[in-house]
Enzyme design. Sequence first.
Site, PDB file in Angstrom:
ATOM      1  N   ASN A  45     -16.123   8.665  -2.680  1.00 22.65           N
ATOM      2  CA  ASN A  45     -15.143   9.407  -2.789  1.00 22.65           C
ATOM      3  C   ASN A  45     -15.194  10.454  -3.863  1.00 22.65           C
ATOM      4  O   ASN A  45     -16.053  10.376  -4.768  1.00 22.65           O
ATOM      5  CB  ASN A  45     -13.683   8.523  -3.198  1.00 22.65           C
ATOM      6  CG  ASN A  45     -13.738   7.841  -4.628  1.00 22.65           C
ATOM      7  OD1 ASN A  45     -14.653   6.963  -4.818  1.00 22.65           O
ATOM      8  ND2 ASN A  45     -12.796   7.929  -5.450  1.00 22.65           N
ATOM      9  N   GLU A  47     -13.039  13.330  -5.806  1.00 21.41           N
ATOM     10  CA  GLU A  47     -11.598  13.795  -6.111  1.00 21.41           C
ATOM     11  C   GLU A  47     -11.913  15.439  -6.383  1.00 21.41           C
ATOM     12  O   GLU A  47     -12.732  15.907  -6.916  1.00 21.41           O
ATOM     13  CB  GLU A  47     -11.233  13.048  -7.133  1.00 21.41           C
ATOM     14  CG  GLU A  47     -11.027  11.598  -6.711  1.00 21.41           C
ATOM     15  CD  GLU A  47     -10.356  10.816  -7.865  1.00 21.41           C
ATOM     16  OE1 GLU A  47     -10.013   9.718  -7.826  1.00 21.41           O
ATOM     17  OE2 GLU A  47     -10.311  11.118  -9.036  1.00 21.41           O
ATOM     18  N   CYS A  56     -12.049  10.735   0.802  1.00 22.09           N
ATOM     19  CA  CYS A  56     -12.387   9.387   0.823  1.00 22.09           C
ATOM     20  C   CYS A  56     -13.808   8.834   1.046  1.00 22.09           C
ATOM     21  O   CYS A  56     -14.409   9.771   1.718  1.00 22.09           O
ATOM     22  CB  CYS A  56     -11.378   8.710   1.612  1.00 22.09           C
ATOM     23  SG  CYS A  56      -9.710   8.490   1.097  1.00 22.09           S
ATOM     24  N   GLU A  58     -15.069   6.895   2.960  1.00 27.83           N
ATOM     25  CA  GLU A  58     -15.352   6.330   4.301  1.00 27.83           C
ATOM     26  C   GLU A  58     -15.331   7.565   5.125  1.00 27.83           C
ATOM     27  O   GLU A  58     -16.311   7.755   6.192  1.00 27.83           O
ATOM     28  CB  GLU A  58     -13.965   5.570   5.029  1.00 27.83           C
ATOM     29  CG  GLU A  58     -13.574   4.253   4.215  1.00 27.83           C
ATOM     30  CD  GLU A  58     -12.688   4.239   3.128  1.00 27.83           C
ATOM     31  OE1 GLU A  58     -12.790   5.208   2.058  1.00 27.83           O
ATOM     32  OE2 GLU A  58     -11.785   3.308   2.984  1.00 27.83           O
ATOM     33  N   CYS A  89      -7.605   3.553   4.050  1.00 34.65           N
ATOM     34  CA  CYS A  89      -6.429   4.327   4.345  1.00 34.65           C
ATOM     35  C   CYS A  89      -6.168   4.775   5.591  1.00 34.65           C
ATOM     36  O   CYS A  89      -7.085   4.724   6.565  1.00 34.65           O
ATOM     37  CB  CYS A  89      -6.153   5.442   3.252  1.00 34.65           C
ATOM     38  SG  CYS A  89      -7.190   6.799   3.807  1.00 34.65           S
ATOM     39  N   CYS A  92      -8.599   7.496   6.804  1.00 35.12           N
ATOM     40  CA  CYS A  92      -9.715   7.082   7.156  1.00 35.12           C
ATOM     41  C   CYS A  92      -9.971   6.148   8.337  1.00 35.12           C
ATOM     42  O   CYS A  92     -10.649   6.193   9.321  1.00 35.12           O
ATOM     43  CB  CYS A  92     -10.353   6.228   6.037  1.00 35.12           C
ATOM     44  SG  CYS A  92     -10.680   7.272   4.666  1.00 35.12           S
TER      45      CYS A  92
END
Length: 132
Positions: A45, A47, A56, A58, A89, A92
């Site tokens: 990830n 940010e 993310c 994934e 999530c 993803c």
Amino acid sequence: MKDELKERLWQAASAARERAYAPYSRFSVGAALITRSGAIYAGCNVENASYGLTICAERNAVFQMVAAGEDQIAAILIAGPTEEFLVPCGACRQVIAEFASPETPVYMCDVGGNSRRSTMGELLPYRFSLNS
């Protein structure tokens, strides 16, 4: 999936998790996938102060795969920093589903490498696709 292959995915995802950029959430995640050709791609990830620009782990791994010219996920593993199994999530799930079959294994791991296995069909039974 053979334990040896799952271990290789775990190692790749854990290494990626160590490189995560998560100064806001302090929640570092790594993901690794293997394609039908046998290549492994990992992501972490990343940010951003503008939270909507965060990516993310994934999706980062999937985008690495696509940038390398591949488009078929055989299995994916997600490594999180907690004692809980880390579930992808919704965004993803949809991105993974674009390149995976409903039977594709998804391994959700805790910080110790213990995993829970699911499939894309179980995680996202009503996915968007080219045929929907």
